[in-house]
Design a protein around this motif. Structure first.
Motif, short mmCIF file in Angstrom:
data_model
loop_
_atom_site.label_atom_id
_atom_site.label_comp_id
_atom_site.label_asym_id
_atom_site.label_seq_id
_atom_site.Cartn_x
_atom_site.Cartn_y
_atom_site.Cartn_z
N LYS A 28 -30.54 48.09 41.79
CA LYS A 28 -29.72 47.17 41.01
C LYS A 28 -30.44 46.31 39.98
CE LYS A 28 -27.26 47.98 44.85
NZ LYS A 28 -27.88 49.02 45.61
N SER A 29 -31.51 45.64 40.38
CA SER A 29 -32.13 44.66 39.48
C SER A 29 -33.59 44.99 39.21
CB SER A 29 -32.03 43.27 40.12
OG SER A 29 -32.87 43.19 41.27
N ASP A 30 -34.18 44.30 38.24
CA ASP A 30 -35.60 44.47 37.96
C ASP A 30 -36.44 44.09 39.17
OD1 ASP A 30 -35.00 45.31 35.42
OD2 ASP A 30 -35.76 43.52 34.41
N PHE A 31 -36.05 43.00 39.85
CA PHE A 31 -36.77 42.56 41.04
C PHE A 31 -36.77 43.66 42.09
CE2 PHE A 31 -37.11 40.61 45.20
CZ PHE A 31 -38.13 39.68 45.03
N GLU A 32 -35.61 44.24 42.35
CA GLU A 32 -35.51 45.31 43.36
C GLU A 32 -36.27 46.56 42.94
OE1 GLU A 32 -31.20 44.47 45.39
OE2 GLU A 32 -31.24 45.35 43.39
N ARG A 33 -36.29 46.85 41.64
CA ARG A 33 -37.04 48.01 41.15
C ARG A 33 -38.54 47.80 41.35
NH1 ARG A 33 -38.52 49.46 36.17
NH2 ARG A 33 -37.35 47.78 35.21
N GLY A 34 -39.00 46.56 41.13
CA GLY A 34 -40.41 46.23 41.39
C GLY A 34 -40.75 46.39 42.85
N SER A 49 -40.19 43.17 33.05
CA SER A 49 -39.77 41.76 33.08
C SER A 49 -40.53 41.00 34.16
CB SER A 49 -38.28 41.67 33.36
OG SER A 49 -38.00 42.09 34.68
N ALA A 50 -40.47 39.67 34.08
CA ALA A 50 -41.09 38.82 35.10
C ALA A 50 -40.46 39.10 36.47
CB ALA A 50 -40.94 37.35 34.72
N ALA A 51 -39.18 39.37 36.50
CA ALA A 51 -38.50 39.65 37.78
C ALA A 51 -39.05 40.92 38.42
CB ALA A 51 -36.99 39.78 37.56
N TYR A 52 -39.34 41.94 37.60
CA TYR A 52 -39.92 43.17 38.12
C TYR A 52 -41.25 42.88 38.82
CZ TYR A 52 -42.38 47.65 38.17
OH TYR A 52 -43.11 48.76 38.56
N TYR A 53 -42.14 42.13 38.13
CA TYR A 53 -43.44 41.83 38.70
C TYR A 53 -43.33 40.93 39.92
CZ TYR A 53 -45.26 44.05 34.54
OH TYR A 53 -45.54 44.96 33.55
N SER A 54 -42.36 40.02 39.94
CA SER A 54 -42.13 39.19 41.12
C SER A 54 -41.76 40.04 42.32
CB SER A 54 -41.03 38.16 40.86
OG SER A 54 -41.44 37.21 39.91
N GLY A 55 -40.87 41.00 42.12
CA GLY A 55 -40.48 41.91 43.19
C GLY A 55 -41.64 42.75 43.67
N TYR A 56 -42.43 43.25 42.72
CA TYR A 56 -43.59 44.07 43.07
C TYR A 56 -44.58 43.25 43.88
CZ TYR A 56 -47.03 47.81 42.53
OH TYR A 56 -47.90 48.83 42.77
N LEU A 57 -44.88 42.05 43.40
CA LEU A 57 -45.89 41.23 44.07
C LEU A 57 -45.42 40.75 45.44
CD1 LEU A 57 -47.22 39.19 41.02
CD2 LEU A 57 -48.40 40.99 42.29
N GLN A 58 -44.14 40.43 45.56
CA GLN A 58 -43.63 40.01 46.87
C GLN A 58 -43.74 41.16 47.88
OE1 GLN A 58 -39.85 38.04 46.81
NE2 GLN A 58 -39.58 38.27 49.00
N ALA A 59 -43.38 42.35 47.46
CA ALA A 59 -43.48 43.51 48.35
C ALA A 59 -44.94 43.80 48.69
CB ALA A 59 -42.83 44.73 47.71
N TYR A 60 -45.82 43.68 47.69
CA TYR A 60 -47.25 43.91 47.92
C TYR A 60 -47.80 42.90 48.93
CZ TYR A 60 -52.19 44.71 46.98
OH TYR A 60 -53.52 45.00 47.11
#
Length: 76
Positions: A28-34, A49-60
């Motif tokens: 759905k979102s950039d965050f979820e894609r990250g 986007s910043a949201a993508y990297y936030s999602g990636y970093l949170q998962a990491y």
């Protein structure tokens, strides 16, 4: 393995690959894609986007913390 077994293994692998690509773009979102990219061991994409990297970093961070906990327990 028989020819039919080889075919099924290859077909299943191909289907899994298509499913992974489909899932990546249906998220759905950039965050979820990250998050999805990280959890499926893809490198972070460039120019996101910043949201993508936030999602990636949170998962990491979650994966790293989980690994640390497992090592402390002697599970790895």
């Amino acid at each position: 393995m028989s020819i039919l077994t080889d075919f099924k293994v290859n077909a299943d692998s191909l289907i899994d690959g298509f499913q992974a690509q489909f899932d990546r773009y249906v998220v759905k979102s950039d965050f979820e894609r990250g998050e999805w990219d990280c959890l499926h061991h893809f490198e972070a994409s460039n120019n996101e986007s910043a949201a993508y990297y936030s999602g990636y970093l949170q998962a990491y961070a979650h994966l790293e913390n989980q690994t640390h906990i497992d090592v402390k327990r002697g599970e790895l």
